[in-house]
Design a protein around this motif. Structure first.
Motif, PDB file in Angstrom:
ATOM      1  N   GLY A   1      -6.959  55.712 -46.654  1.00 49.78           N
ATOM      2  CA  GLY A   1      -6.677  55.976 -48.063  1.00 49.78           C
ATOM      3  C   GLY A   1      -5.284  56.538 -48.264  1.00 49.78           C
ATOM      4  N   THR A   2      -5.124  57.301 -49.318  1.00 49.56           N
ATOM      5  CA  THR A   2      -3.802  57.824 -49.677  1.00 49.56           C
ATOM      6  C   THR A   2      -3.368  58.939 -48.727  1.00 49.56           C
ATOM      7  OG1 THR A   2      -4.696  59.511 -51.152  1.00 49.56           O
ATOM      8  CG2 THR A   2      -4.268  57.327 -52.118  1.00 49.56           C
ATOM      9  N   THR A   3      -2.095  59.225 -48.804  1.00 52.24           N
ATOM     10  CA  THR A   3      -1.541  60.316 -48.002  1.00 52.24           C
ATOM     11  C   THR A   3      -2.228  61.636 -48.325  1.00 52.24           C
ATOM     12  OG1 THR A   3       0.579  59.180 -47.870  1.00 52.24           O
ATOM     13  CG2 THR A   3       0.595  61.543 -47.445  1.00 52.24           C
ATOM     14  N   SER A   4      -2.444  61.907 -49.603  1.00 50.59           N
ATOM     15  CA  SER A   4      -3.091  63.167 -49.969  1.00 50.59           C
ATOM     16  C   SER A   4      -4.530  63.222 -49.459  1.00 50.59           C
ATOM     17  CB  SER A   4      -3.032  63.405 -51.477  1.00 50.59           C
ATOM     18  OG  SER A   4      -3.620  62.343 -52.175  1.00 50.59           O
ATOM     19  N   THR A   5      -5.206  62.085 -49.414  1.00 58.13           N
ATOM     20  CA  THR A   5      -6.566  62.039 -48.862  1.00 58.13           C
ATOM     21  C   THR A   5      -6.543  62.377 -47.375  1.00 58.13           C
ATOM     22  OG1 THR A   5      -7.232  60.356 -50.464  1.00 58.13           O
ATOM     23  CG2 THR A   5      -8.573  60.548 -48.475  1.00 58.13           C
ATOM     24  N   ILE A   6      -5.588  61.831 -46.676  1.00 56.08           N
ATOM     25  CA  ILE A   6      -5.477  62.086 -45.230  1.00 56.08           C
ATOM     26  C   ILE A   6      -5.169  63.566 -44.986  1.00 56.08           C
ATOM     27  CG2 ILE A   6      -4.139  61.567 -43.144  1.00 56.08           C
ATOM     28  CD1 ILE A   6      -3.799  58.689 -44.368  1.00 56.08           C
TER      29      ILE A   6
ATOM     30  N   THR B   1      -5.939  66.017 -46.903  1.00 56.97           N
ATOM     31  CA  THR B   1      -7.151  66.767 -47.245  1.00 56.97           C
ATOM     32  C   THR B   1      -8.164  66.699 -46.105  1.00 56.97           C
ATOM     33  OG1 THR B   1      -6.813  66.342 -49.601  1.00 56.97           O
ATOM     34  CG2 THR B   1      -9.044  66.954 -48.926  1.00 56.97           C
ATOM     35  N   MET B   2      -8.307  65.541 -45.487  1.00 61.06           N
ATOM     36  CA  MET B   2      -9.241  65.406 -44.355  1.00 61.06           C
ATOM     37  C   MET B   2      -8.900  66.390 -43.242  1.00 61.06           C
ATOM     38  SD  MET B   2      -9.723  61.360 -43.741  1.00 61.06           S
ATOM     39  CE  MET B   2      -9.765  60.234 -45.103  1.00 61.06           C
ATOM     40  N   TRP B   3      -7.613  66.598 -43.025  1.00 65.46           N
ATOM     41  CA  TRP B   3      -7.173  67.490 -41.964  1.00 65.46           C
ATOM     42  C   TRP B   3      -7.075  68.945 -42.423  1.00 65.46           C
ATOM     43  CZ3 TRP B   3      -7.206  66.548 -36.945  1.00 65.46           C
ATOM     44  CH2 TRP B   3      -7.313  65.224 -36.549  1.00 65.46           C
TER      45      TRP B   3
END
Length: 163
Positions: A150-155, A157-159
């Motif tokens: 997904g988006t950079t912000s999603t990635i 957030t995952m981390w």
């Protein structure tokens, strides 16, 4: 950053721009093999803290078909200390980017996307097994995960971190 003469030998060897640059380039190359969405500049700062951390790297299976968010849910402990590792590796990542740009091995577009370019590199055939090979293989896994996450912000957030 400390000058090279002031760095401990182990740190200078592991975090040298040529090695870190190859990690980043392999990650980005695998990313583009899996998507046409531009690789965003801010994602660069997640690669080294994920791949160079032995505890995290050892949990990543190169042959996994799992998506990154599923893997993170199953391995929540990899997020412990991740923000600090990412912050500590920002200067190394910036130094590596400068090195890659000087070699014209990457290009950063005006929109913040990164493209890798062809360049003459040293044959790494002597590193087909062992820790170096594992690090490079896991960098490719991270590139594939980023492409499908997904988006950079999603990635981010995952981390559990913010850009």
């Amino acid at each position: 950053m400390k000058s090279w003469s002031e760095r401990p030998e182990e740190v200078a060897n592991l975090l040298n721009p040529a090695f870190c640059g190859e990690i980043i380039r392999r990650c980005i190359r695998k990313y583009y093999e899996n998507t046409e969405v531009p690789f965003q500049y801010s994602l660069i700062f997640l690669i080294l803290p994920i791949v160079l951390h032995r505890g995290t790297r050892e949990k990543i299976q190169s042959s996994t078909r799992k998506q990154m968010h599923v893997w993170i849910q199953e391995n929540q402990k990899v997020r412990i200390g991740f923000a600090a590792r990412a912050k500590n590796l920002v200067p190394v990542t910036k130094e590596t980017l400068a090195f890659l740009m000087q070699l014209k091995a990457i290009h950063i577009n005006k929109d913040g996307s990164i493209k890798i370019t062809k360049y003459k590199k040293t044959n790494l055939a002597s590193h087909n097994d062992g820790e170096i090979a594992d690090i490079l293989k896991k960098a490719e896994t991270i590139g594939k995960w980023f492409a499908n996450a997904g988006t950079t912000s999603t990635i981010y957030t995952m981390w559990g971190v913010k850009p």
